[in-house]
Design a protein around this motif. Structure first.
Motif, PDB file in Angstrom:
ATOM      1  N   UNK A  82      -2.266   4.322  -3.964  1.00 27.64           N
ATOM      2  CA  UNK A  82      -1.879   3.611  -2.739  1.00 27.64           C
ATOM      3  C   UNK A  82      -0.718   2.678  -3.041  1.00 27.64           C
ATOM      4  N   UNK A  83      -0.016   2.267  -2.009  1.00 27.79           N
ATOM      5  CA  UNK A  83       1.081   1.321  -2.170  1.00 27.79           C
ATOM      6  C   UNK A  83       0.540  -0.056  -2.530  1.00 27.79           C
ATOM      7  N   UNK A  84       1.347  -0.834  -3.284  1.00 30.37           N
ATOM      8  CA  UNK A  84       0.863  -2.166  -3.666  1.00 30.37           C
ATOM      9  C   UNK A  84       0.746  -3.075  -2.448  1.00 30.37           C
ATOM     10  N   UNK A  85       1.471  -2.763  -1.371  1.00 28.07           N
ATOM     11  CA  UNK A  85       1.329  -3.519  -0.121  1.00 28.07           C
ATOM     12  C   UNK A  85      -0.099  -3.402   0.404  1.00 28.07           C
ATOM     13  N   UNK A  86      -0.604  -2.171   0.395  1.00 29.63           N
ATOM     14  CA  UNK A  86      -1.955  -1.908   0.906  1.00 29.63           C
ATOM     15  C   UNK A  86      -3.002  -2.563  -0.004  1.00 29.63           C
TER      16      UNK A  86
END
Ligand code: PRP
Length: 213
Positions: free
Chosen positions: A74-78
């Motif tokens: 997953x993206x680090x934003x998520x």
């Protein structure tokens, strides 16, 4: 791990192709997943005893925290937004972009003077952490679910907190990056129990992905 299979949750959309590419470079084939018309949700690689499924980004850390998936991409934003209890084990080096505060150029002053502003975002936790804890600025955070750039255009908010990749969405809507919150990229996360129970298999997979990445 269930019945000898490690289960991997992947993020649908932008990150999916790059993730497949990386796993294939590491010798993990997932041919069925290339079929865009398929409605199948889960794919099994019998030879390597792996199961893969695609999920919406924000759901990936949920599957991993509860152990429905041993591993997730997953993206680090998520990962930052969802704050799930998972181990973050590897920066996969793709999906690079930045979390930014953006808005019309003239709103830059509102930020400097710590005015009470309205912030539209898909990432209320990240926005709160940034404005409240880092900048010590009280703001009104409004949660949206997409096309966040509309916020300042239609007068819902003064600024947005959102991902900027190429910058073209901002440019085409006459908005600018006003502040950079942090850099972002795709990460591999692991369930905490799986990490203890299947240490060797998971470590090998991490090492392989690091080597080819
Ligand atoms: C993301 C993000 C921006 C855009 C940034 O949205 O929320 O809108 O991409 O990319 P750019 O800098 O390359 O233009 P996404 O396409 O995921 O859709 P959404 O806004 O509906 O969530």
């Amino acid at each position: 791990m269930k019945n000898g299979y490690l289960t991997v949750a992947l993020t649908k959309g932008r990150l999916a192709d790059k993730t497949l590419e990386l796993f294939e470079k590491a010798g993990i084939r997932m041919d069925e997943m290339h079929d865009r018309d398929t409605r199948k949700l889960i794919f099994v690689n019998e030879e390597q005893k792996l199961r893969f499924f695609l999920a919406k980004g924000p759901d990936v850390p949920t599957y991993v925290e509860y152990g429905a998936a041993d591993i997730g991409v997953a993206g680090s934003d998520i990962i930052m937004e969802e704050k799930r209890r998972v181990y973050e084990v590897l920066d996969l080096g793709f999906g690079k972009c930045r979390m930014c505060v953006a808005g019309p150029a003239e709103t830059g002053d509102l930020l400097k003077h710590h005015e009470m502003i309205r912030v539209a975002t898909k990432y209320p936790n990240i926005a709160r952490e940034y404005f409240y804890n880092q900048k010590h600025q009280t703001v009104d955070i409004i949660k949206l679910n997409g096309s966040v750039e509309l916020g300042p255009i239609v007068g819902l908010s003064d600024v947005i907190v959102d991902i900027v990749e190429t910058g073209s969405t901002l440019r085409e809507n006459e908005l600018e990056v006003l502040e950079v919150v942090c850099p972002l990229s795709a990460r591999m996360i692991v369930n905490q129990v799986s990490m203890q129970m299947d240490t060797e298999r998971i470590r090998k997979l991490i090492a392989k992905l690091r080597e080819v990445g």
